[in-house]
Scaffold this motif. Structure first.
Motif, mmCIF file in Angstrom:
data_model
loop_
_atom_site.group_PDB
_atom_site.id
_atom_site.type_symbol
_atom_site.label_atom_id
_atom_site.label_comp_id
_atom_site.label_asym_id
_atom_site.label_seq_id
_atom_site.Cartn_x
_atom_site.Cartn_y
_atom_site.Cartn_z
ATOM 1 N N GLY A 95 0.786 -1.218 0.000
ATOM 2 C CA GLY A 95 0.000 0.000 0.000
ATOM 3 C C GLY A 95 0.821 1.272 0.000
ATOM 4 N N GLU A 96 2.146 1.168 0.086
ATOM 5 C CA GLU A 96 2.983 2.359 0.039
ATOM 6 C C GLU A 96 2.779 3.058 -1.302
ATOM 7 O OE1 GLU A 96 4.956 -0.882 2.447
ATOM 8 O OE2 GLU A 96 4.140 -0.769 0.419
ATOM 9 N N SER A 97 2.469 4.332 -1.254
ATOM 10 C CA SER A 97 2.209 5.140 -2.461
ATOM 11 C C SER A 97 1.176 4.482 -3.379
ATOM 12 C CB SER A 97 3.511 5.387 -3.231
ATOM 13 O OG SER A 97 4.436 6.062 -2.423
ATOM 14 N N GLY A 98 0.217 3.765 -2.806
ATOM 15 C CA GLY A 98 -0.837 3.138 -3.593
ATOM 16 C C GLY A 98 -0.385 1.924 -4.375
ATOM 17 N N ARG A 99 0.750 1.353 -4.021
ATOM 18 C CA ARG A 99 1.276 0.198 -4.753
ATOM 19 C C ARG A 99 1.095 -1.082 -3.942
ATOM 20 N NH1 ARG A 99 4.030 1.032 -9.225
ATOM 21 N NH2 ARG A 99 4.553 3.149 -9.784
ATOM 22 N N PHE A 100 0.812 -2.153 -4.664
ATOM 23 C CA PHE A 100 0.663 -3.468 -4.060
ATOM 24 C C PHE A 100 1.414 -4.462 -4.931
ATOM 25 C CE2 PHE A 100 -2.795 -0.868 -2.711
ATOM 26 C CZ PHE A 100 -2.974 -1.194 -1.383
ATOM 27 N N PHE A 101 1.640 -5.660 -4.425
ATOM 28 C CA PHE A 101 2.392 -6.704 -5.141
ATOM 29 C C PHE A 101 3.866 -6.333 -5.258
ATOM 30 C CE2 PHE A 101 -1.647 -8.236 -7.375
ATOM 31 C CZ PHE A 101 -1.710 -9.399 -6.641
ATOM 32 N N GLY A 103 7.293 -6.381 -8.561
ATOM 33 C CA GLY A 103 7.695 -6.728 -9.921
ATOM 34 C C GLY A 103 7.507 -5.649 -10.967
ATOM 35 N N ASP A 104 6.719 -4.606 -10.676
ATOM 36 C CA ASP A 104 6.521 -3.595 -11.717
ATOM 37 C C ASP A 104 6.996 -2.214 -11.284
ATOM 38 O OD1 ASP A 104 4.538 -2.956 -9.937
ATOM 39 O OD2 ASP A 104 2.930 -2.858 -11.411
ATOM 40 N N ASP A 105 7.774 -2.146 -10.207
ATOM 41 C CA ASP A 105 8.380 -0.876 -9.812
ATOM 42 C C ASP A 105 9.727 -1.167 -9.161
ATOM 43 O OD1 ASP A 105 8.315 -0.836 -6.781
ATOM 44 O OD2 ASP A 105 6.174 -1.081 -7.147
ATOM 45 N N LEU A 106 10.499 -0.129 -8.956
ATOM 46 C CA LEU A 106 11.824 -0.276 -8.351
ATOM 47 C C LEU A 106 11.914 0.455 -7.018
ATOM 48 C CD1 LEU A 106 14.053 0.127 -11.542
ATOM 49 C CD2 LEU A 106 13.313 -1.983 -10.417
ATOM 50 N N TYR A 107 10.774 0.668 -6.373
ATOM 51 C CA TYR A 107 10.778 1.310 -5.070
ATOM 52 C C TYR A 107 11.266 0.327 -4.009
ATOM 53 C CZ TYR A 107 8.156 4.982 -7.356
ATOM 54 O OH TYR A 107 7.774 5.989 -8.210
ATOM 55 N N GLN A 108 11.747 0.870 -2.895
ATOM 56 C CA GLN A 108 12.369 0.049 -1.871
ATOM 57 C C GLN A 108 11.509 -1.111 -1.363
ATOM 58 O OE1 GLN A 108 14.800 2.002 0.909
ATOM 59 N NE2 GLN A 108 15.489 0.070 1.720
ATOM 60 N N PRO A 109 10.200 -0.943 -1.137
ATOM 61 C CA PRO A 109 9.442 -2.108 -0.651
ATOM 62 C C PRO A 109 9.548 -3.329 -1.576
ATOM 63 C CG PRO A 109 8.153 -0.124 -0.365
ATOM 64 C CD PRO A 109 9.358 0.259 -1.183
ATOM 65 N N SER A 110 9.735 -3.101 -2.873
ATOM 66 C CA SER A 110 9.858 -4.217 -3.821
ATOM 67 C C SER A 110 11.275 -4.762 -3.922
ATOM 68 C CB SER A 110 9.434 -3.785 -5.229
ATOM 69 O OG SER A 110 8.063 -3.617 -5.301
ATOM 70 N N THR A 111 12.264 -3.915 -3.653
ATOM 71 C CA THR A 111 13.653 -4.325 -3.917
ATOM 72 C C THR A 111 14.456 -4.640 -2.671
ATOM 73 O OG1 THR A 111 14.433 -2.021 -3.923
ATOM 74 C CG2 THR A 111 13.713 -2.964 -6.037
ATOM 75 N N HIS A 112 14.015 -4.206 -1.500
ATOM 76 C CA HIS A 112 14.737 -4.482 -0.255
ATOM 77 C C HIS A 112 14.270 -5.833 0.266
ATOM 78 C CE1 HIS A 112 16.165 -2.805 3.880
ATOM 79 N NE2 HIS A 112 16.723 -3.940 3.563
ATOM 80 N N ILE A 113 15.189 -6.786 0.350
ATOM 81 C CA ILE A 113 14.797 -8.147 0.709
ATOM 82 C C ILE A 113 15.572 -8.649 1.921
ATOM 83 C CG2 ILE A 113 14.148 -8.754 -1.656
ATOM 84 C CD1 ILE A 113 16.851 -10.301 -1.817
#
Length: 196
Positions: A95-101, A103-113
């Motif tokens: 839900g950060e910045s209206g994003r879920f899931f 694979g389609d963005d490079l923001y930290q919630p998707s790339t920090h593992i």
């Protein structure tokens, strides 16, 4: 089970972090897809807290399963002779910045593992690496820990110089390369990036 949509951990993990929720969110793939497409419209802040709670339940369930494995290794008296490595292939937007899931963005919630390793013979207990490391560093690290000769041409850098008892404080690391699957918001073009 890995923590990813659908967010459907078994009981008691499914309600562990939000037992009083009475809303409509259940964490299904179609529901999360709809939230992603609408950037979270139609969901209250309470609903979004519940989505995060469902995800946290999945993480707790996975943690419990890893605990069961560690208990068996301990019972067999081979825990300290076993290299344990846990890593995710992606993060998750919740839900950060209206994003879920993912694979389609490079923001930290998707790339920090998460990237966790345990092997008392060669890794400092509780050591944290503050500099960038990447998933491609796992293979060279495991090769060095197990004293197997490195295969020529393999990308990535062993992290052992950073996590061994005689670890250095810094190491020259390559910048990280990032790419998405596709992003509908940019007409299906892939996104690329570098980070260090």
């Amino acid at each position: 089970m890995i923590p990813t949509a659908p967010y459907s951990a078994p009981a008691p993990y499914s309600t562990m972090y939000d037992p009083e929720y009475q809303g409509f969110m259940r964490g299904g793939v179609k529901e999360i897809t709809r939230l992603h497409a609408s950037k979270g419209k139609g969901a209250s802040s309470r609903d979004l807290r519940h989505i995060r709670a469902l995800y946290d339940g999945e993480v707790a369930y996975m943690d419990h399963q890893i605990g069961r494995l560690i208990a068996v290794l301990q019972e067999m008296n081979i825990l300290d002779k076993t290299v344990i490595a846990a890593m995710a292939d992606h993060g998750e937007n919740l839900g950060e910045s209206g994003r879920f899931f993912h694979g389609d963005d490079l923001y930290q919630p998707s790339t920090h593992i998460p990237f966790i390793m345990r092997y008392p013979e060669q890794i400092i207990q509780g050591a944290k690496i503050d500099q960038l490391v990447q998933s491609i560093d796992l293979f060279p690290t495991l090769m060095e820990i197990t004293d197997i000769p490195m295969i020529a041409g393999i990308e990535g850098t062993s992290l052992l110089p950073l996590i061994a008892p005689e670890a250095q404080t810094a190491q020259d690391m390559k910048p990280g390369f990032l790419e998405t699957e596709t992003d509908p918001s940019v007409n299906g073009n892939k996104l690329y990036g570098f980070t260090d």
